[in-house]
Design an enzyme around this catalytic site. Structure first.
Site, PDB file in Angstrom:
ATOM      1  N   ARG A 180      56.534 -27.503 -39.197  1.00 49.13           N
ATOM      2  CA  ARG A 180      55.667 -26.488 -39.704  1.00 49.13           C
ATOM      3  C   ARG A 180      56.678 -25.701 -40.801  1.00 49.13           C
ATOM      4  O   ARG A 180      57.449 -24.993 -40.670  1.00 49.13           O
ATOM      5  CB  ARG A 180      55.309 -25.468 -38.739  1.00 49.13           C
ATOM      6  CG  ARG A 180      54.200 -25.744 -38.099  1.00 49.13           C
ATOM      7  CD  ARG A 180      53.699 -24.847 -37.080  1.00 49.13           C
ATOM      8  NE  ARG A 180      54.753 -24.248 -35.961  1.00 49.13           N
ATOM      9  CZ  ARG A 180      54.518 -23.137 -35.303  1.00 49.13           C
ATOM     10  NH1 ARG A 180      53.411 -22.591 -35.095  1.00 49.13           N
ATOM     11  NH2 ARG A 180      55.680 -22.704 -34.342  1.00 49.13           N
ATOM     12  N   ARG A 184      55.376 -18.329 -46.726  1.00 49.45           N
ATOM     13  CA  ARG A 184      54.462 -17.164 -46.278  1.00 49.45           C
ATOM     14  C   ARG A 184      54.175 -16.423 -47.693  1.00 49.45           C
ATOM     15  O   ARG A 184      54.757 -16.169 -48.652  1.00 49.45           O
ATOM     16  CB  ARG A 184      55.225 -16.227 -45.566  1.00 49.45           C
ATOM     17  CG  ARG A 184      55.906 -16.680 -44.144  1.00 49.45           C
ATOM     18  CD  ARG A 184      56.529 -15.448 -43.517  1.00 49.45           C
ATOM     19  NE  ARG A 184      57.066 -16.084 -42.062  1.00 49.45           N
ATOM     20  CZ  ARG A 184      58.011 -15.663 -41.397  1.00 49.45           C
ATOM     21  NH1 ARG A 184      58.663 -14.531 -41.846  1.00 49.45           N
ATOM     22  NH2 ARG A 184      58.369 -16.350 -40.287  1.00 49.45           N
ATOM     23  N   ARG A 256      75.882 -33.969 -34.778  1.00 48.00           N
ATOM     24  CA  ARG A 256      76.550 -33.169 -35.798  1.00 48.00           C
ATOM     25  C   ARG A 256      77.410 -32.115 -35.166  1.00 48.00           C
ATOM     26  O   ARG A 256      77.211 -31.662 -34.140  1.00 48.00           O
ATOM     27  CB  ARG A 256      75.570 -32.631 -36.758  1.00 48.00           C
ATOM     28  CG  ARG A 256      74.619 -33.799 -37.328  1.00 48.00           C
ATOM     29  CD  ARG A 256      75.416 -34.591 -38.485  1.00 48.00           C
ATOM     30  NE  ARG A 256      76.016 -33.875 -39.659  1.00 48.00           N
ATOM     31  CZ  ARG A 256      76.453 -34.505 -40.524  1.00 48.00           C
ATOM     32  NH1 ARG A 256      76.938 -35.771 -40.633  1.00 48.00           N
ATOM     33  NH2 ARG A 256      76.968 -33.636 -41.697  1.00 48.00           N
ATOM     34  N   ARG A 286      76.725 -22.429 -45.255  1.00 46.90           N
ATOM     35  CA  ARG A 286      76.202 -21.182 -45.173  1.00 46.90           C
ATOM     36  C   ARG A 286      77.715 -20.469 -44.874  1.00 46.90           C
ATOM     37  O   ARG A 286      78.796 -20.769 -44.258  1.00 46.90           O
ATOM     38  CB  ARG A 286      75.141 -20.686 -43.834  1.00 46.90           C
ATOM     39  CG  ARG A 286      75.690 -21.245 -42.521  1.00 46.90           C
ATOM     40  CD  ARG A 286      74.377 -20.768 -41.616  1.00 46.90           C
ATOM     41  NE  ARG A 286      74.750 -20.960 -40.434  1.00 46.90           N
ATOM     42  CZ  ARG A 286      74.132 -20.803 -39.207  1.00 46.90           C
ATOM     43  NH1 ARG A 286      72.574 -20.435 -39.415  1.00 46.90           N
ATOM     44  NH2 ARG A 286      74.399 -21.046 -38.151  1.00 46.90           N
ATOM     45  N   GLU A 307      80.627 -22.210 -42.960  1.00 43.24           N
ATOM     46  CA  GLU A 307      80.434 -23.183 -41.836  1.00 43.24           C
ATOM     47  C   GLU A 307      80.119 -24.747 -42.507  1.00 43.24           C
ATOM     48  O   GLU A 307      79.781 -24.863 -43.799  1.00 43.24           O
ATOM     49  CB  GLU A 307      79.007 -22.822 -41.499  1.00 43.24           C
ATOM     50  CG  GLU A 307      78.556 -23.149 -40.080  1.00 43.24           C
ATOM     51  CD  GLU A 307      77.679 -22.644 -39.122  1.00 43.24           C
ATOM     52  OE1 GLU A 307      76.572 -23.310 -39.184  1.00 43.24           O
ATOM     53  OE2 GLU A 307      77.466 -21.566 -38.916  1.00 43.24           O
ATOM     54  N   TYR A 355      67.930 -30.451 -29.017  1.00 40.61           N
ATOM     55  CA  TYR A 355      68.286 -29.145 -29.381  1.00 40.61           C
ATOM     56  C   TYR A 355      67.455 -28.262 -28.890  1.00 40.61           C
ATOM     57  O   TYR A 355      66.152 -28.385 -28.987  1.00 40.61           O
ATOM     58  CB  TYR A 355      68.103 -29.012 -30.922  1.00 40.61           C
ATOM     59  CG  TYR A 355      68.406 -27.861 -31.605  1.00 40.61           C
ATOM     60  CD1 TYR A 355      69.838 -27.477 -31.607  1.00 40.61           C
ATOM     61  CD2 TYR A 355      67.535 -26.910 -31.763  1.00 40.61           C
ATOM     62  CE1 TYR A 355      69.878 -26.020 -32.111  1.00 40.61           C
ATOM     63  CE2 TYR A 355      67.940 -25.382 -32.305  1.00 40.61           C
ATOM     64  CZ  TYR A 355      69.140 -25.262 -32.502  1.00 40.61           C
ATOM     65  OH  TYR A 355      69.669 -23.946 -32.712  1.00 40.61           O
ATOM     66  N   ASP A 357      66.586 -23.949 -27.934  1.00 40.08           N
ATOM     67  CA  ASP A 357      66.684 -22.587 -28.374  1.00 40.08           C
ATOM     68  C   ASP A 357      67.109 -21.982 -26.950  1.00 40.08           C
ATOM     69  O   ASP A 357      66.840 -22.385 -26.009  1.00 40.08           O
ATOM     70  CB  ASP A 357      65.511 -22.063 -29.052  1.00 40.08           C
ATOM     71  CG  ASP A 357      65.391 -21.966 -30.414  1.00 40.08           C
ATOM     72  OD1 ASP A 357      66.443 -22.356 -31.300  1.00 40.08           O
ATOM     73  OD2 ASP A 357      64.271 -22.118 -31.148  1.00 40.08           O
TER      74      ASP A 357
END
Length: 390
Positions: A180, A184, A256, A286, A307, A355, A357
């Site tokens: 997705r 916005r 990675r 970043r 990073e 992965y 969360d």
């Protein structure tokens, strides 16, 4: 229920949550971890000089719609309000460098294109003038981005960052990575949309210490797991690398990893917690400034990380499973081995090669512990029946 001797391999969220739940049920829990600290990659520690609570293995931001999980973590640590507002430094269509807001929102669009569009105007501008409508069925990451935001936004915010993060061109990655695409057409710059968002007041390590603080739990750090250790336990919950459990006999699954270039600054270095760098020419993805992850604290000094992402080598810490065609085929072979293994449950990000969360990790840990209890009550065999979904 007869008390069992249970081994948790890994002192991160999976091992801590499963161990605590089963210790409360009366079982004898041993937790081992190869590192010198608990918390896994969520580990946080205070910098002695600045007092900043540093996310040692990169930032972890808690966000969930799962009320039970939110209530669970708040039993052990007070979660302070925190909204992840990411910025990115990149080039606009004229080639001028600027700082923009992510995810792409109305402010980003107006600033990037030098316009003053209302929400309906911005939606029409993106969908009718920018998006590549010739792509009807996006198959790759690149096609997905081009289809929904067009070339200019894709080039500025997705292409270079993705090449650095994944080590391959977006045309080689599946469209599913951008399931997705977050765009916005209002000024909401909160990166996440979940009901509950926050940071533990004293850090994740403090929270996990409290989860593990139970008389039925013994923690042994700097202890490398060997499968022979499982012989003295009734069951093993393994949150290490799935391929590592089988001594990499089918080869190594691809990951990675991240390298962090730490530096200190006297003052406020970048004014935000996370600054992405969209240009491929900038070698790092970043910069994170860790005092901004605890906005309720005040610190003069600052600790920052540049990073860098690269392919993981055997001695590296694995972060992101690659899960391309090659890895998925190899994973299927390891799953077949796992399903034949007895007395072990594979859990967590590494154990299931996904992965995850943090909230999903905790949810699966709670569900796994409850399933284990239920199986004991019904007399089901303690075997690979407990392998978490891969």
């Amino acid at each position: 229920m007869t008390s069992k001797k249970l081994l948790m391999v890994g002192a991160g969220l999976s091992g801590a949550v499963i161990g605590r739940h089963l210790a409360e049920a009366g079982h004898e829990i041993t937790v081992v971890d190869a590192r010198a600290h608990i918390g896994g990659n969520c580990h946080t520690e205070r910098d002695e000089k600045s007092g900043v609570n540093v996310h040692v293995y990169g930032p972890h931001i808690f966000h969930t719609d799962d009320t039970e999980v939110w209530d669970y973590v708040n039993q052990f640590e007070t979660f302070m309000p925190y909204k992840n507002r990411v910025k990115t430094t990149s080039l606009d269509p004229k080639g001028d460098r600027g700082v923009f807001s992510l995810p792409i929102n109305l402010h980003t669009i107006n600033q990037f294109f030098g316009k003053t569009l209302r929400p309906d105007e911005a939606r029409a501008f993106i969908t009718e003038e920018q998006a590549d409508t010739s792509i009807s069925d996006p198959q790759t990451f690149e096609e997905q981005a081009m289809r929904f935001v067009g070339e200019d936004l894709y080039e500025a915010f997705f292409k270079g960052y993705t090449i650095k993060q994944w080590g391959m061109h977006p045309s080689e990655l599946p469209a599913s990575i951008l399931k997705r695409l977050p765009v916005r057409f209002n000024y909401d710059d909160n990166y996440f949309f979940h009901k509950y968002q926050g940071m533990p007041e004293n850090g994740y390590t403090a929270m996990i210490e409290k989860i593990l603080d139970h008389p039925g739990i013994t923690v042994k750090l700097e202890t490398v797991f060997d499968r022979k250790m499982g012989e003295i336990f009734d069951h093993v919950f393994y949150s290490g690398p799935l391929d590592g459990y089988f001594n990499y006999e089918l080869g190594r699954l691809g990951y990675r990893t991240l390298d962090f270039e730490r530096f200190e600054f006297d003052g406020d270095y970048q004014g935000c917690a996370v600054m992405n760098y969209g240009e491929e020419a900038v070698p790092y993805t970043r910069i994170t400034e860790h005092k901004h992850f605890s906005p309720w604290e005040n610190h003069e000094g600052s600790v920052c990380y540049r990073e860098f992402s690269r392919a993981a080598e055997p001695d590296d810490i694995p972060y992101y499973p690659i899960r391309q065609v090659k890895e998925k085929a190899q994973l299927a072979d390891y799953v077949a081995l796992a399903e034949q293994a007895e007395g072990v449950t594979f859990v967590g990000r590494l154990g299931t090669y996904r992965y995850l969360d943090m909230d999903v990790t905790i949810r699966e840990a709670l569900d796994t512990a409850r399933s284990f209890e239920a199986a004991l009550e019904t007399g089901a065999a303690m075997s690979a029946f407990f392998v978490a979904p891969v």
